[in-house]
Design a protein around this motif. Sequence first.
Motif, PDB file in Angstrom:
ATOM      1  N   UNK A  18       0.794  -1.331  -0.159  1.00  0.00           N
ATOM      2  CA  UNK A  18       0.079  -0.049  -0.066  1.00  0.00           C
ATOM      3  C   UNK A  18       0.820   1.129   0.006  1.00  0.00           C
ATOM      4  N   UNK A  19       1.980   1.240   0.698  1.00  0.00           N
ATOM      5  CA  UNK A  19       2.888   2.426   0.829  1.00  0.00           C
ATOM      6  C   UNK A  19       3.326   2.702  -0.437  1.00  0.00           C
ATOM      7  N   UNK A  20       3.986   1.505  -0.871  1.00  0.00           N
ATOM      8  CA  UNK A  20       4.691   1.727  -2.528  1.00  0.00           C
ATOM      9  C   UNK A  20       3.595   2.361  -3.520  1.00  0.00           C
TER      10      UNK A  20
ATOM     11  N   UNK B  73      12.179   5.633   1.663  1.00  0.00           N
ATOM     12  CA  UNK B  73      13.261   5.899   2.741  1.00  0.00           C
ATOM     13  C   UNK B  73      13.552   7.037   3.009  1.00  0.00           C
ATOM     14  N   UNK B  74      13.912   7.989   2.161  1.00  0.00           N
ATOM     15  CA  UNK B  74      14.146   9.719   2.335  1.00  0.00           C
ATOM     16  C   UNK B  74      12.993  10.167   3.137  1.00  0.00           C
TER      17      UNK B  74
ATOM     18  N   UNK C 181      13.573   8.897   7.004  1.00  0.00           N
ATOM     19  CA  UNK C 181      14.969   9.640   7.487  1.00  0.00           C
ATOM     20  C   UNK C 181      14.645  11.127   7.634  1.00  0.00           C
ATOM     21  N   UNK C 182      13.932  11.856   6.920  1.00  0.00           N
ATOM     22  CA  UNK C 182      13.806  13.122   6.901  1.00  0.00           C
ATOM     23  C   UNK C 182      12.622  13.617   7.785  1.00  0.00           C
ATOM     24  N   UNK C 183      11.749  12.593   8.221  1.00  0.00           N
ATOM     25  CA  UNK C 183      10.487  13.068   8.705  1.00  0.00           C
ATOM     26  C   UNK C 183       9.755  13.902   7.972  1.00  0.00           C
ATOM     27  N   UNK C 184       9.829  13.512   6.482  1.00  0.00           N
ATOM     28  CA  UNK C 184       8.861  14.135   5.469  1.00  0.00           C
ATOM     29  C   UNK C 184       7.482  14.194   5.765  1.00  0.00           C
TER      30      UNK C 184
ATOM     31  N   UNK D 242       2.657   4.770   8.164  1.00  0.00           N
ATOM     32  CA  UNK D 242       3.821   4.750   9.157  1.00  0.00           C
ATOM     33  C   UNK D 242       4.875   4.525   8.557  1.00  0.00           C
ATOM     34  N   UNK D 243       6.021   4.821   9.522  1.00  0.00           N
ATOM     35  CA  UNK D 243       7.629   4.877   9.145  1.00  0.00           C
ATOM     36  C   UNK D 243       7.705   3.396   8.658  1.00  0.00           C
TER      37      UNK D 243
END
Length: 356
Positions: A67-69, A116-117, A120-123, A137-138
């Motif tokens: 789902x995320x992808x 992934x970015x 890491x960046x809390x985007x 979610x992360x």
Amino acid sequence: MTIATYPMDYVPPHDVVKSLEKGCEGHGLDPLAGRLADLRAFLASDLDEVDLALAQVGVGGQTVAHASARHLLGQDGKRLRPICVALAAYAGRGFGDAARTYAVAVELVHNATLLHDDVVDLGARRRGADAARVIYGNAASIFGGDWLLVEALCRIQKTGNAEVLARMLEVIKEMVIAESMQLGRRGRLDGSRAEYFRIVDGKTASLFRWAMFAGAKAGGVSPEGCDALVEYGKKLGIAFQLVDDVLDVAGDPETTGKAMLADLGEGKMTYPLLLAMERCPELLPLLEAACRGEEVRADVGARVSSTLRASGVVDDCLALARRMCAEAIAVIAPLPDGIAKTALEAVARATPERRK
């Protein structure tokens, strides 16, 4: 050639060539805009097939990783890297099954790095929409990125070209190292230009290099031609990142889909900020505060942008991007004349003019 049949919920992605064309029209480059219009028509059926394949990736998957992808793949992507694969292939015998597979794979890898970015960046935003990590979610965003990487590698492996697969593995290693270097410097305003370009080469240019190499190999381009196209990809990738950096400090957030100074807020040192440290010492307190993660008010962001424009930082960054693109055009001069070479020249000239 396969006729593309789209799922009912399929939404065509953002057309990067059309975007580049519009950018050129706004900067007195109408002849170039015409070339890009021709390029869009030339690649239409090939890009439709790539888009269809991407629209089907992960369909039917039941996990949050799928789902995320799917969430990110369904957003408004530029597809510039698949375009590079296609044009490199057309420098040889054309866009066949292997080139199509590589075009899909390079976009999957690119999207994996974005998933992934954002963790890491809390985007919070990506391509003008909520980032996958915000919705799922992360962990789901990380697993979604991992799944896309494996999916890309499996597709490349099925073509049977060990060298293309080996180069992608090397690129992924380069990207991890570059991202780690950037993470190690997070929150510090003491970076060097040499270090910046090492990170950009590994993080951004490496995937452009692979796109050109993979397309060239699929198209049967000569070894000398492959080398020239790889060097073109490196220079185009660096120019692309330089423009991204400019858009972060002087772009229109409504157009870019990112808040102004987002990179600085994530603790990243970019080329415009390196120049700003040298030329605009009055901005240092503001830059240091933003780099520590303090929220940048809209009026402060506007002040920083205005100062960078007035000091020539923005112009000099774009001038460097244009110089890199001119060098990219020069390295492919030995390639046979034809629509692929002309198109690659047009993309290079247009890249510094993009606004998204």
